[in-house]
Design a protein around this motif. Structure first.
Motif, PDB file in Angstrom:
ATOM      1  N   PHE A   1       0.822  -1.198   0.000  1.00 49.07           N
ATOM      2  CA  PHE A   1       0.000   0.000   0.000  1.00 49.07           C
ATOM      3  C   PHE A   1       0.858   1.251   0.000  1.00 49.07           C
ATOM      4  O   PHE A   1       0.642   2.186   0.770  1.00 49.07           O
ATOM      5  CB  PHE A   1      -0.978  -0.034   1.178  1.00 49.07           C
ATOM      6  N   GLY A   2       1.847   1.232  -0.900  1.00 51.45           N
ATOM      7  CA  GLY A   2       2.644   2.408  -1.214  1.00 51.45           C
ATOM      8  C   GLY A   2       3.245   3.106  -0.015  1.00 51.45           C
ATOM      9  O   GLY A   2       3.843   2.470   0.863  1.00 51.45           O
ATOM     10  N   PRO A   3       3.099   4.433   0.063  1.00 50.06           N
ATOM     11  CA  PRO A   3       3.716   5.208   1.137  1.00 50.06           C
ATOM     12  C   PRO A   3       3.167   4.891   2.526  1.00 50.06           C
ATOM     13  O   PRO A   3       3.796   5.247   3.529  1.00 50.06           O
ATOM     14  CB  PRO A   3       3.421   6.661   0.746  1.00 50.06           C
TER      15      PRO A   3
ATOM     16  N   TRP B   1      -4.689   7.277   9.911  1.00 48.17           N
ATOM     17  CA  TRP B   1      -5.852   7.931   9.304  1.00 48.17           C
ATOM     18  C   TRP B   1      -5.426   9.131   8.474  1.00 48.17           C
ATOM     19  O   TRP B   1      -4.416   9.778   8.747  1.00 48.17           O
ATOM     20  CB  TRP B   1      -6.911   8.306  10.334  1.00 48.17           C
ATOM     21  N   ILE B   2      -6.209   9.366   7.425  1.00 45.92           N
ATOM     22  CA  ILE B   2      -5.937  10.438   6.477  1.00 45.92           C
ATOM     23  C   ILE B   2      -7.121  11.402   6.512  1.00 45.92           C
ATOM     24  O   ILE B   2      -8.233  11.038   6.129  1.00 45.92           O
ATOM     25  CB  ILE B   2      -5.751   9.884   5.047  1.00 45.92           C
ATOM     26  N   ASN B   3      -6.869  12.629   6.974  1.00 45.31           N
ATOM     27  CA  ASN B   3      -7.911  13.654   6.972  1.00 45.31           C
ATOM     28  C   ASN B   3      -7.986  14.364   5.622  1.00 45.31           C
ATOM     29  O   ASN B   3      -9.061  14.691   5.133  1.00 45.31           O
ATOM     30  CB  ASN B   3      -7.661  14.675   8.075  1.00 45.31           C
ATOM     31  N   ASP B   4      -6.831  14.624   5.053  1.00 46.57           N
ATOM     32  CA  ASP B   4      -6.710  15.047   3.662  1.00 46.57           C
ATOM     33  C   ASP B   4      -5.314  14.622   3.232  1.00 46.57           C
ATOM     34  O   ASP B   4      -4.497  14.213   4.061  1.00 46.57           O
ATOM     35  CB  ASP B   4      -6.979  16.547   3.487  1.00 46.57           C
ATOM     36  N   PRO B   5      -4.988  14.659   1.940  1.00 49.69           N
ATOM     37  CA  PRO B   5      -3.712  14.103   1.475  1.00 49.69           C
ATOM     38  C   PRO B   5      -2.475  14.677   2.170  1.00 49.69           C
ATOM     39  O   PRO B   5      -1.441  14.006   2.216  1.00 49.69           O
ATOM     40  CB  PRO B   5      -3.723  14.435  -0.023  1.00 49.69           C
TER      41      PRO B   5
ATOM     42  N   ALA C   1      -4.086  13.734  -3.919  1.00 45.64           N
ATOM     43  CA  ALA C   1      -5.451  13.199  -3.952  1.00 45.64           C
ATOM     44  C   ALA C   1      -5.509  11.941  -4.811  1.00 45.64           C
ATOM     45  O   ALA C   1      -6.228  10.990  -4.485  1.00 45.64           O
ATOM     46  CB  ALA C   1      -6.410  14.259  -4.489  1.00 45.64           C
ATOM     47  N   ALA C   2      -4.721  11.904  -5.894  1.00 50.57           N
ATOM     48  CA  ALA C   2      -4.695  10.726  -6.768  1.00 50.57           C
ATOM     49  C   ALA C   2      -4.119   9.515  -6.036  1.00 50.57           C
ATOM     50  O   ALA C   2      -4.602   8.385  -6.199  1.00 50.57           O
ATOM     51  CB  ALA C   2      -3.876  11.020  -8.023  1.00 50.57           C
ATOM     52  N   GLN C   3      -3.085   9.753  -5.208  1.00 47.74           N
ATOM     53  CA  GLN C   3      -2.502   8.648  -4.449  1.00 47.74           C
ATOM     54  C   GLN C   3      -3.497   8.072  -3.448  1.00 47.74           C
ATOM     55  O   GLN C   3      -3.614   6.855  -3.305  1.00 47.74           O
ATOM     56  CB  GLN C   3      -1.251   9.122  -3.706  1.00 47.74           C
ATOM     57  N   VAL C   4      -4.220   8.942  -2.758  1.00 46.92           N
ATOM     58  CA  VAL C   4      -5.210   8.473  -1.794  1.00 46.92           C
ATOM     59  C   VAL C   4      -6.292   7.669  -2.507  1.00 46.92           C
ATOM     60  O   VAL C   4      -6.701   6.597  -2.041  1.00 46.92           O
ATOM     61  CB  VAL C   4      -5.832   9.656  -1.022  1.00 46.92           C
TER      62      VAL C   4
END
Length: 417
Positions: free
Chosen positions: A78-80, A94-98, A118-121
């Protein structure tokens, strides 16, 4: 414009990533299921690149093993986020924004320096859901799913959450699998652990309560590990989180509705279905709605069981247990529910997190079955004071069940083993 070493490394990894993905596609490899094959492909791509670097055609790879690991994380993992998933100290991501990625360690959270696009998320969420078989779209803007390593994924789609999709990954970190492990971790005393172990073997009904991240599921796993091997266990959860060893155990999880809006399997359906499967015990991962009524009816009919529930104390857990069944319909009244809860629940274990982020048992109460002015009476068996879980003056219920299997519960509570 100056090209930094970091820029050069990123460009190199991007190029090798493309080669690995091309090989994965051409060989028909499923990167999620065949991580070993992806590793061999990545090692071969890096080795070939290093061989070419001897001619001066390309720059050499400074850290081949590190690059191989990075390629595997990008293609198969899962990448980074993979380093956090691999870190045994990280409990939740957790991710609130990128640009705002948080992690939790030992019950405390911290903002990382990871910056995503955003594309990565979006790609990470798609990849995670692909491995789970669940989906998220405008008609289904929330999703709970299980990742391959047992971690729980929760996503709220952009539009419901403001600005960006909100992503939570609660890792399945095994720190305890039996009551003795919880004693070693300092979650409860040996005397309390011995009593709870005996209570499960005796077939008492146990409600495990606490706040978010208080360790309810882990505690439920440890309790379930004490179920005698001759019993048949049926469990029901929203997503598979329970992990305990038992020779006769059927775990079940809910299912989303399909694209046509049909085929949904709710938790209440699973509780009802469990009763048709000749269970000796029923375990519900968490009750939060009308499925509480079906569980109560099962417990009240003499089927031993246990579940978890969000609550701030043992008393509040019983109040909530009396409230949730009312969601099942207008014909369900408190006059029926309150005495049913009183006669069905034998023990309530309340968990919490202290100021140092350590998960502990705060209290264990017995429910003798008496109701006075619509209030269920309880007797405290163990209470935490001055940082220690101490024996309280209460008396446990269902003494005949302990006697039936040859356990002297009075000796356990008096301090004996």
């Amino acid at each position: 414009m100056t090209v930094t070493r970091q820029d050069s490394h990123s460009e190199l990894v991007e190029m090798l990533d493309g080669q690995v993905r091309e090989r994965v596609r051409s060989d028909g490899v499923d990167p999620q299921r065949d991580a070993g094959l992806v590793r061999r492909i990545a090692e071969d791509v890096v080795r070939r690149h290093d061989e070419r670097s001897l001619t001066g055609a390309v720059v050499p790879v400074a850290d081949p093993d590190g690059v191989v690991g990075e390629l595997i994380a990008r293609v198969s993992g899962f990448g980074p986020l993979q380093p956090f998933l691999d870190d045994p100290e990280v409990e939740e991501i957790w991710i609130n924004d990128p640009s705002r990625v948080f992690i939790a360690r030992r019950g405390r959270h911290e903002l990382t320096n990871l910056m995503l696009s955003a594309a990565q998320v979006h790609e990470l969420v798609e990849r995670m859901l692909k491995s789970s078989g669940r989906r998220i779209d405008l008609s289904q803007p929330f999703v709970d799913a299980m990742l391959p390593e047992g971690h729980r994924l929760h996503v709220v789609l952009e539009g419901i959450s403001r600005g960006f999709s909100a992503v939570n990954i609660r890792k399945f970190v095994v720190r305890a699998s039996r009551m003795s492990d919880l004693v070693e971790l300092g979650s409860l005393s040996q005397q309390a652990a011995t009593f709870l172990d005996a209570s499960i073997r005796a077939g008492l009904n146990v409600l495990v309560a606490g706040g978010t991240q208080a360790g309810k599921t882990t505690f439920l796993n440890c309790l379930a590990a004490a179920i005698p091997g001759g019993d048949r266990v049926i469990s029901a959860e929203e997503v598979f989180e329970l992990r305990f060893n038992h020779p006769d155990w059927v775990p079940m999880q809910t299912r989303q509705a399909g694209l046509e809006g049909t085929g949904e399997i709710a938790l209440r359906d699973l509780v009802k279905e469990a009763l048709r499967m000749r269970p000796s015990r029923v375990v519900v991962g968490e009750v939060r709605a009308e499925e509480c009524l079906d569980l109560l009816l099962a417990l009240n009919a003499g089927l031993p069981g246990m579940c978890t529930l969000h609550a701030n104390s043992a008393r509040e857990a019983l109040v909530k247990m009396c409230t949730l069944p009312l969601l099942a319909g207008e014909n369900i009244s408190a006059r029926f529910v309150v005495p049913t809860v009183a006669s069905s629940v034998d023990l309530v274990v309340h968990l919490g997190i202290d100021e140092h982020g350590v998960r502990r048992v705060n209290e264990i109460v017995s429910v003798p079955g008496r109701v006075e002015n619509d209030i269920i009476e309880t007797e405290p068996l163990f209470e935490r004071s001055d940082g220690e879980l101490r024996r309280a003056p209460g008396t446990p219920t269902r003494l005949e069940r302990f006697q039936r299997i040859g356990i002297d519960v009075h000796q356990i509570l008096a301090g004996g083993r």
